[in-house]
Design an enzyme around this catalytic site. Structure first.
Site, PDB file in Angstrom:
ATOM      1  N   ASP A  52      10.244   2.579   4.764  1.00 37.93           N
ATOM      2  CA  ASP A  52       8.834   2.835   5.105  1.00 37.93           C
ATOM      3  C   ASP A  52       8.534   2.889   6.608  1.00 37.93           C
ATOM      4  O   ASP A  52       7.535   2.302   7.062  1.00 37.93           O
ATOM      5  CB  ASP A  52       7.933   1.766   4.457  1.00 37.93           C
TER       6      ASP A  52
ATOM      7  N   HIS B 295      -5.303   4.506  -5.089  1.00 33.45           N
ATOM      8  CA  HIS B 295      -4.308   3.525  -5.562  1.00 33.45           C
ATOM      9  C   HIS B 295      -4.933   2.151  -5.765  1.00 33.45           C
ATOM     10  O   HIS B 295      -5.772   1.716  -4.963  1.00 33.45           O
ATOM     11  CB  HIS B 295      -3.142   3.423  -4.576  1.00 33.45           C
TER      12      HIS B 295
ATOM     13  N   LYS C  48       7.853   5.735  -3.452  1.00 31.34           N
ATOM     14  CA  LYS C  48       7.416   4.635  -4.321  1.00 31.34           C
ATOM     15  C   LYS C  48       5.925   4.419  -4.153  1.00 31.34           C
ATOM     16  O   LYS C  48       5.339   4.883  -3.159  1.00 31.34           O
ATOM     17  CB  LYS C  48       8.187   3.366  -3.971  1.00 31.34           C
TER      18      LYS C  48
ATOM     19  N   CYS D 161       7.900  -4.857   2.164  1.00 32.46           N
ATOM     20  CA  CYS D 161       8.810  -3.894   1.542  1.00 32.46           C
ATOM     21  C   CYS D 161      10.271  -4.121   1.927  1.00 32.46           C
ATOM     22  O   CYS D 161      11.160  -3.956   1.094  1.00 32.46           O
ATOM     23  CB  CYS D 161       8.341  -2.480   1.820  1.00 32.46           C
TER      24      CYS D 161
HETATM   25  C1  VGL Z   1       3.958  -2.226   2.476  1.00 33.81           C
HETATM   26  C2  VGL Z   1       2.024  -3.353   2.019  1.00 33.81           C
HETATM   27  C3  VGL Z   1       1.584  -2.324   1.213  1.00 33.81           C
HETATM   28  C4  VGL Z   1       5.277  -2.191   3.206  1.00 33.81           C
HETATM   29  C5  VGL Z   1       3.554  -1.190   1.664  1.00 33.81           C
HETATM   30  O1  VGL Z   1       5.852  -1.095   3.394  1.00 33.81           O
HETATM   31  O2  VGL Z   1       5.750  -3.284   3.592  1.00 33.81           O
HETATM   32  N1  VGL Z   1       3.193  -3.302   2.637  1.00 33.81           N
HETATM   33  N2  VGL Z   1       2.354  -1.244   1.040  1.00 33.81           N
END
Ligand code: VGL
Ligand code: ZN
Length: 201
Positions: A8, A52, A106, A151
């Site tokens: 991410d 979401h 994801k 994540c």
């Molecule tokens: C993430 C919070 C919500 C991350 C993703 O990539 O850590 N954190 N969505």
């Protein structure tokens, strides 16, 4: 064989992004340098529909960082982030992507969040990453990226659960919350994972 999983590294997780991680941009040069040390590099992308269920904006009476129940699990509510097709969801411009063989997305299901690169938070649906890595004979999984306490750490825990030797590269990640990250690192260590630095590779 070892693989680097870049989690991410998207505009919304950079310091100016919608869910900015403090110093999140600092991981990019570290990850760019690291990639050449791996025979296999993959990336993940948080990729949410605009409504979401993890977005506080969906609930008129809720604020960011409130918690609700989503998919039967406790869910922190986040600012809108990584909405499919937006600039915020794009991989950071400075991240080198030439060596990245595949991108696993994801968070597409509005009914459940998905922190880990491998499974949703309820461990119901797989992203296919574990089978992909096993199909390429990967035994060692190295995790880098954002956010360290969410994540990246959940990816490390699931990698351990899948039987991979698992390494979280501390200087190639940054957390949203430092205390939360310490707790997650301890959980990773307890399951047999290692917290390392990029110089160790
Ligand atoms: C993430 C919070 C919500 C991350 C993703 O990539 O850590 N954190 N969505
Ligand atoms: Zn998300």
């Amino acid at each position: 064989m070892k693989a680097l999983v870049i989690v991410d590294v998207q505009n919304d997780f950079l310091p100016d992004g919608a869910l900015g991680v403090p110093e999140g941009d600092k991981v990019i040069p570290v990850i760019n340098t690291l990639q050449g040390r791996f025979p296999l590099v993959v990336a993940t992308q948080d990729w949410h529909p605009a409504d979401h269920g993890s977005f506080a904006s969906v609930y008129p009476d809720k604020d960011v960082m409130d918690t609700i129940t989503l998919g039967g699990l406790e869910q922190i509510l986040w600012p809108d982030h990584c909405v499919q097709g937006t600039r915020g969801a794009a991989i950071a411009d400075e991240l080198s992507m030439n060596a990245v063989e595949a991108i696993f997305r994801k968070g597409l299901d509005r009914e459940i969040d998905s922190y880990s690169s491998f499974y949703d938070n309820g461990h119901i649906k797989s992203t296919g990453l574990a089978d992909y890595l096993k199909g390429k004979n990967v035994q060692q999984v190295y995790i880098a990226g954002l956010a360290g306490d969410f994540c990246a750490s959940y990816s490390a825990l699931d990698a351990l659960g899948e039987g991979f030797d698992t390494y979280l590269i501390e200087d190639a990640t940054r957390p949203i919350d430092k205390d939360g990250f310490e707790k997650m690192k301890n959980s990773i260590r307890k399951k047999g994972g290692k917290i390392i630095r990029s110089d160790d590779i």
